[in-house]
Design an enzyme around this catalytic site. Structure first.
Site, PDB file in Angstrom:
ATOM      1  N   SER A 148      -2.332 -24.219  23.941  1.00 14.34           N
ATOM      2  CA  SER A 148      -2.961 -25.348  23.234  1.00 14.34           C
ATOM      3  C   SER A 148      -1.872 -26.067  22.446  1.00 14.34           C
ATOM      4  O   SER A 148      -0.831 -25.467  22.122  1.00 14.34           O
ATOM      5  CB  SER A 148      -4.017 -24.815  22.263  1.00 14.34           C
ATOM      6  OG  SER A 148      -4.357 -25.792  21.302  1.00 14.34           O
ATOM      7  N   TYR A 165      -6.913 -19.111  15.747  1.00 18.61           N
ATOM      8  CA  TYR A 165      -6.793 -19.732  17.077  1.00 18.61           C
ATOM      9  C   TYR A 165      -5.325 -20.046  17.374  1.00 18.61           C
ATOM     10  O   TYR A 165      -4.791 -19.707  18.428  1.00 18.61           O
ATOM     11  CB  TYR A 165      -7.642 -21.002  17.114  1.00 18.61           C
ATOM     12  CG  TYR A 165      -7.630 -21.724  18.448  1.00 18.61           C
ATOM     13  CD1 TYR A 165      -8.312 -21.191  19.541  1.00 18.61           C
ATOM     14  CD2 TYR A 165      -6.935 -22.919  18.614  1.00 18.61           C
ATOM     15  CE1 TYR A 165      -8.308 -21.852  20.775  1.00 18.61           C
ATOM     16  CE2 TYR A 165      -6.928 -23.578  19.838  1.00 18.61           C
ATOM     17  CZ  TYR A 165      -7.617 -23.041  20.912  1.00 18.61           C
ATOM     18  OH  TYR A 165      -7.598 -23.692  22.130  1.00 18.61           O
TER      19      TYR A 165
HETATM   20  N1  LIG Z   1     -11.188 -28.018  25.011  1.00 19.35           N
HETATM   21  C1  LIG Z   1     -10.080 -28.182  24.324  1.00 19.35           C
HETATM   22  O1  LIG Z   1      -9.959 -29.132  23.514  1.00 19.35           O
HETATM   23  C2  LIG Z   1      -8.932 -27.243  24.475  1.00 19.35           C
HETATM   24  C3  LIG Z   1      -7.705 -27.599  23.891  1.00 19.35           C
HETATM   25  C4  LIG Z   1      -6.621 -26.756  24.015  1.00 19.35           C
HETATM   26  C5  LIG Z   1      -6.744 -25.571  24.725  1.00 19.35           C
HETATM   27  N2  LIG Z   1      -7.954 -25.235  25.286  1.00 19.35           N
HETATM   28  C6  LIG Z   1      -8.014 -23.951  25.997  1.00 19.35           C
HETATM   29  O2  LIG Z   1      -8.502 -24.165  27.301  1.00 19.35           O
HETATM   30  C7  LIG Z   1      -9.123 -22.975  27.768  1.00 19.35           C
HETATM   31  C8  LIG Z   1     -10.474 -23.322  28.380  1.00 19.35           C
HETATM   32  O3  LIG Z   1     -11.316 -23.829  27.359  1.00 19.35           O
HETATM   33  P1  LIG Z   1     -12.417 -24.948  27.623  1.00 19.35           P
HETATM   34  O4  LIG Z   1     -12.140 -26.049  26.680  1.00 19.35           O
HETATM   35  O5  LIG Z   1     -12.546 -25.223  29.062  1.00 19.35           O
HETATM   36  O6  LIG Z   1     -13.703 -24.191  27.034  1.00 19.35           O
HETATM   37  P2  LIG Z   1     -15.091 -23.726  27.741  1.00 19.35           P
HETATM   38  O7  LIG Z   1     -15.838 -23.042  26.658  1.00 19.35           O
HETATM   39  O8  LIG Z   1     -15.694 -24.875  28.454  1.00 19.35           O
HETATM   40  O9  LIG Z   1     -14.593 -22.683  28.838  1.00 19.35           O
HETATM   41  C9  LIG Z   1     -14.120 -21.393  28.535  1.00 19.35           C
HETATM   42  C10 LIG Z   1     -14.620 -20.445  29.615  1.00 19.35           C
HETATM   43  O10 LIG Z   1     -14.055 -19.143  29.344  1.00 19.35           O
HETATM   44  C11 LIG Z   1     -15.110 -18.196  29.496  1.00 19.35           C
HETATM   45  N3  LIG Z   1     -14.806 -16.989  28.714  1.00 19.35           N
HETATM   46  C12 LIG Z   1     -14.935 -16.817  27.373  1.00 19.35           C
HETATM   47  N4  LIG Z   1     -14.619 -15.567  27.036  1.00 19.35           N
HETATM   48  C13 LIG Z   1     -14.284 -14.936  28.190  1.00 19.35           C
HETATM   49  C14 LIG Z   1     -13.886 -13.613  28.502  1.00 19.35           C
HETATM   50  N5  LIG Z   1     -13.765 -12.682  27.538  1.00 19.35           N
HETATM   51  N6  LIG Z   1     -13.614 -13.296  29.792  1.00 19.35           N
HETATM   52  C15 LIG Z   1     -13.756 -14.225  30.778  1.00 19.35           C
HETATM   53  N7  LIG Z   1     -14.162 -15.492  30.548  1.00 19.35           N
HETATM   54  C16 LIG Z   1     -14.409 -15.835  29.262  1.00 19.35           C
HETATM   55  C17 LIG Z   1     -16.353 -18.897  28.994  1.00 19.35           C
HETATM   56  O11 LIG Z   1     -17.550 -18.261  29.446  1.00 19.35           O
HETATM   57  C18 LIG Z   1     -16.151 -20.288  29.579  1.00 19.35           C
HETATM   58  O12 LIG Z   1     -16.683 -20.372  30.887  1.00 19.35           O
HETATM   59  C19 LIG Z   1      -9.195 -22.036  26.572  1.00 19.35           C
HETATM   60  O13 LIG Z   1      -8.151 -21.099  26.645  1.00 19.35           O
HETATM   61  C20 LIG Z   1      -9.000 -22.970  25.395  1.00 19.35           C
HETATM   62  O14 LIG Z   1      -8.475 -22.321  24.267  1.00 19.35           O
HETATM   63  C21 LIG Z   1      -9.040 -26.050  25.184  1.00 19.35           C
END
Ligand SMILES: NC(=O)c1ccc[n+]([C@@H]2O[C@H](COP(=O)([O-])OP(=O)(O)OC[C@H]3O[C@@H](n4cnc5c(N)ncnc54)[C@H](O)[C@@H]3O)[C@@H](O)[C@H]2O)c1
Length: 276
Positions: free
Chosen positions: A145, A158
């Site tokens: 991130s 985080y």
């Molecule tokens: N959305 C943002 O703004 C953003 C920004 C920077 C980084 N990220 C990172 O991107 C990645 C994906 O996030 P997203 O935004 O798509 O969120 P999201 O909540 O849409 O997707 C996350 C997915 O991970 C799954 N998950 C959660 N815990 C889990 C576990 N223990 N084992 C297996 N699966 C698990 C959830 O069920 C979900 O399907 C994450 O690592 C998040 O930190 C997101």
């Protein structure tokens, strides 16, 4: 690794039932990869599996918690048995935690470190040795991130996990280069996914009004996970080690490198507003 055409290749994506993971699984499938996906949300995982299969993709979907050694070992065994070593591994599964350090409990720390950091370790531990043994070019994407290099207030837990993922990735890429395996730490900014709805939020951040305001901000920003997937595959193609994704991530990346003092001052002002 050349990812323009993934026909005959194996992609593995964790947390692929939603958001960025689902978009990456779709992008790999569209480029012809056999795609293995895991998630803890079984209903959404089933939908993702059906959608990928209907699109003509060879798909393997398994409920696996990235924080569990046993479940990730089982997921990797299954992929290796059916398809052999992965060509592209995407350690994407992650969760959010908003709240000041003083509001964050030890249980919160265990929860987020287990998923966001140990989850990435498990993915690397159980998939990378087989990739390295085989001796073909391959690639590991670890989803970090922008918080990894520019942590905002109320993000200490985080940001700590994401900085750990960034550090791990930078070290791993140097070690794995001789084996032809690239490593990219993807560092998105604010992406329009359900991450806020799925986050643990403490203190003011957890009040229903603030939660809704934060979720609305991500929606308004409107940066789609599909763009993250496209830019991630572009970064893999270029073998980038650190890949900020979205304008704000690039700005924060250069700001943290060239004016860290100013960023610290702005963070101090923000922290006071958030309620420190
Ligand atoms: N959305 C943002 O703004 C953003 C920004 C920077 C980084 N990220 C990172 O991107 C990645 C994906 O996030 P997203 O935004 O798509 O969120 P999201 O909540 O849409 O997707 C996350 C997915 O991970 C799954 N998950 C959660 N815990 C889990 C576990 N223990 N084992 C297996 N699966 C698990 C959830 O069920 C979900 O399907 C994450 O690592 C998040 O930190 C997101």
């Amino acid at each position: 690794m050349d990812v323009r055409d993934l026909a005959g290749r194996t992609a593995v994506v964790t947390g692929a039932a939603s958001g960025i993971g689902l978009a990456l699984a779709r992008a790999c499938a569209e480029r012809g990869a056999r795609t293995a996906i895991c998630d803890v949300d079984e209903a959404k995982l089933e939908n993702a599996e059906r959608e990928l299969r209907e699109g003509g993709c060879d798909v393997l979907a398994l409920r696996a918690d990235v924080g569990s050694r046993t479940e990730m070992s089982g997921f990797a065994d299954r992929v290796h048995r059916e398809w052999g070593p992965a060509d592209l591994l995407v350690n994407n599964a992650g969760v959010g935690l908003g709240g000041m350090f003083l509001e964050t409990t030890l249980d919160d720390w265990d929860w987020i470190a287990r998923i966001n950091f140990l989850g990435v370790i498990h993915g690397c531990h159980f998939f990378v040795p087989e990739m390295a043994k085989r001796g073909h070019p391959g690639h590991v994407v670890n989803v970090a991130s922008a918080a990894a290099f520019a942590p905002l207030p109320a993000q200490s837990a985080y940001a700590a996990t994401k900085s750990a993922v960034l550090g791990l990735s930078v070290a791993m890429q140097a070690e794995l280069r001789p084996q032809g395996i690239g490593v990219t730490a993807v560092c998105p900014g604010f992406i329009d996914t359900p991450i806020v709805e799925n986050s643990r939020l403490r203190g003011i951040a957890g009040e229903p009004e603030t939660r809704e305001r934060t979720a609305a901000f991500y929606r308004r920003r409107g940066y789609a996970p599909e763009r993250v997937a496209r830019n991630t595959l572009r970064a893999v193609q270029r073998n980038r080690v650190v890949a900020p994704i979205s304008l704000e991530a690039w700005v924060l990346y250069y700001w943290s490198r060239f004016a860290p003092g100013l960023l610290g001052w702005v963070n101090g002002q923000l922290a006071r507003r958030v309620g420190a």
